[in-house]
Design an enzyme around this catalytic site. Structure first.
Site, PDB file in Angstrom:
ATOM      1  N   HIS A  63      10.362 -34.122  -0.650  1.00 48.52           N
ATOM      2  CA  HIS A  63      11.279 -33.455  -1.576  1.00 48.52           C
ATOM      3  C   HIS A  63      10.690 -33.476  -2.979  1.00 48.52           C
ATOM      4  O   HIS A  63       9.644 -34.078  -3.219  1.00 48.52           O
ATOM      5  CB  HIS A  63      12.670 -34.090  -1.530  1.00 48.52           C
ATOM      6  N   HIS A  65      11.703 -34.640  -5.960  1.00 49.26           N
ATOM      7  CA  HIS A  65      11.935 -35.661  -6.974  1.00 49.26           C
ATOM      8  C   HIS A  65      10.602 -36.213  -7.473  1.00 49.26           C
ATOM      9  O   HIS A  65       9.640 -36.351  -6.709  1.00 49.26           O
ATOM     10  CB  HIS A  65      12.814 -36.786  -6.425  1.00 49.26           C
ATOM     11  N   ASP A  67       9.333 -39.063  -8.264  1.00 51.59           N
ATOM     12  CA  ASP A  67       8.659 -40.231  -7.691  1.00 51.59           C
ATOM     13  C   ASP A  67       7.972 -39.917  -6.369  1.00 51.59           C
ATOM     14  O   ASP A  67       7.322 -40.784  -5.785  1.00 51.59           O
ATOM     15  CB  ASP A  67       9.637 -41.399  -7.520  1.00 51.59           C
ATOM     16  N   HIS A  68       8.059 -38.662  -5.931  1.00 51.75           N
ATOM     17  CA  HIS A  68       7.393 -38.241  -4.699  1.00 51.75           C
ATOM     18  C   HIS A  68       6.329 -37.164  -4.933  1.00 51.75           C
ATOM     19  O   HIS A  68       5.561 -36.866  -4.014  1.00 51.75           O
ATOM     20  CB  HIS A  68       8.424 -37.726  -3.690  1.00 51.75           C
ATOM     21  N   HIS A 143      19.960 -35.441   1.323  1.00 54.44           N
ATOM     22  CA  HIS A 143      19.691 -36.064   0.031  1.00 54.44           C
ATOM     23  C   HIS A 143      20.335 -35.199  -1.049  1.00 54.44           C
ATOM     24  O   HIS A 143      20.937 -34.167  -0.755  1.00 54.44           O
ATOM     25  CB  HIS A 143      18.177 -36.204  -0.162  1.00 54.44           C
ATOM     26  N   ASP A 214      13.855 -39.402   1.427  1.00 58.64           N
ATOM     27  CA  ASP A 214      15.099 -40.050   1.033  1.00 58.64           C
ATOM     28  C   ASP A 214      16.264 -39.390   1.769  1.00 58.64           C
ATOM     29  O   ASP A 214      16.346 -38.163   1.840  1.00 58.64           O
ATOM     30  CB  ASP A 214      15.306 -39.915  -0.475  1.00 58.64           C
ATOM     31  N   HIS A 272      10.490 -47.540   0.262  1.00 58.23           N
ATOM     32  CA  HIS A 272      11.367 -47.040  -0.812  1.00 58.23           C
ATOM     33  C   HIS A 272      12.314 -48.165  -1.241  1.00 58.23           C
ATOM     34  O   HIS A 272      13.531 -48.015  -1.285  1.00 58.23           O
ATOM     35  CB  HIS A 272      12.142 -45.805  -0.346  1.00 58.23           C
TER      36      HIS A 272
END
Length: 317
Positions: A63, A65, A67-68, A143, A214, A272
């Protein structure tokens, strides 16, 4: 086949954990490495491993976000510097918007790549890609934004030619063995006919790896994780934080363990991990999950796991 974790933290990097990235090392199978998520600092993490960027030919993003994905532009640029024109093409699979994010980042920084970069933006659930050795499936998760989970299925290995059995049958060696291994029916010089299928051992069952983004609990999790040899599942929250997990669209360690138990997973790897969980608290997470599913481990950065071939059940032999 190995999994190497490059980042196991949630949301933002901490002193002990970088943000999300995991490498599926398929060096023995296809001489390639596939990355799943590329959080900020992933290329720095790679420097502390034996991973060579030129071996990475596919990247799967769960996805959008930060942090990915924030590590993507830097990794792609460094890969270009390290290999020049010898670098092979690279394909990025991910949600809608991944191509815009990468292309705009490269454009505004005036970064020119020396290799071909391709994108496959996910729209439909199901089979995403297939080659001679693997099938990859993608299904939506639950998510706050569009998020995907990936199921990697290794195709079964054909059985070995049973040479001793052929010798007992007095079949002559030579090119005929190749035809028999291919399953052909062959007529020998003495007039006998033998079927290659009668001289091939049992196939070796391929492995299944499921890597999730997530997510909170959703029916697609069972579809993705069923009978997986390894399930990589997020564990942002602990046992008593189910309501928080639901509100923030994440999972608890016990929810992950319950899924693993219900669908026949062999090994559960929890990642995570929130920065709130350090030291003994990590062991508490693991202990809570193990009460439900014993073969569970909370992973840390640079942990590497070999994925063994599964044992066949009697009814599969």
């Amino acid at each position: 086949m190995e999994l190497e974790f490059l980042g196991t933290g949630a949301g933002s990097p901490s002193k002990s954990r970088n943000v999300s990235a995991v490498a599926l090392k398929l060096l023995d199978e296809i001489k390639k490495i596939w990355l799943f998520d590329v959080g900020e600092g992933t290329q720095h993490q790679i420097l502390n491993t034996t991973i060579r960027p030129r071996k990475i030919d596919k990247i799967f993003i769960t996805h959008m976000h930060g942090d990915h994905i924030f590590g993507l532009p830097g990794f792609l640029s460094s890969r270009s510097f390290q290999g020049g024109e010898k670098m092979g093409p690279l394909t990025i699979y991910g949600p809608k918007g991944i191509s815009d994010f990468v292309n705009i980042s490269l454009k505004v920084s005036q970064t020119k790549l020396s290799y071909e970069l391709n994108f496959v933006e996910l729209e439909e659930e199901g089979l995403l890609l297939e080659n001679d050795r693997f099938k990859v499936y993608a299904y939506k998760l639950d998510h706050r934004i569009e998020c995907w989970g990936y199921r990697i299925e290794e195709k079964d290995y054909p059985g070995e030619l049973q040479v001793e059995k052929l010798r007992e049958a007095k079949a002559p060696s030579g090119p005929i063995y190749g035809r028999l291994k291919a399953g052909e029916v062959v007529t020998l010089e003495d007039g006998r006919t033998i079927d290659g299928k009668d001289f091939i051992g049992k196939a070796k069952k391929g492995r299944i790896v499921t890597i999730l983004g997530d997510t909170r609990q959703t029916p697609n999790l069972k579809l993705l994780a069923k009978d997986a040899d390894v399930l990589v599942h997020e564990s942002t929250f602990g046992k008593g934080e189910g309501k928080l997990a639901r509100n923030y669209h994440h999972s608890t360690c016990v929810q992950a363990a319950t899924l693993a138990k219900e669908v026949g997973v062999k090994q559960l790897l929890l990642t995570h991990i929130s920065a709130r969980y350090v030291g003994k608290m990590v062991k508490v997470l693991e202990k809570e999950a193990k009460k439900v599913f014993p073969n569970t481990k909370v992973v840390k950065d640079f942990d590497t796991f070999n994925i063994p071939f599964p044992e066949r059940k009697d009814d599969e032999q």
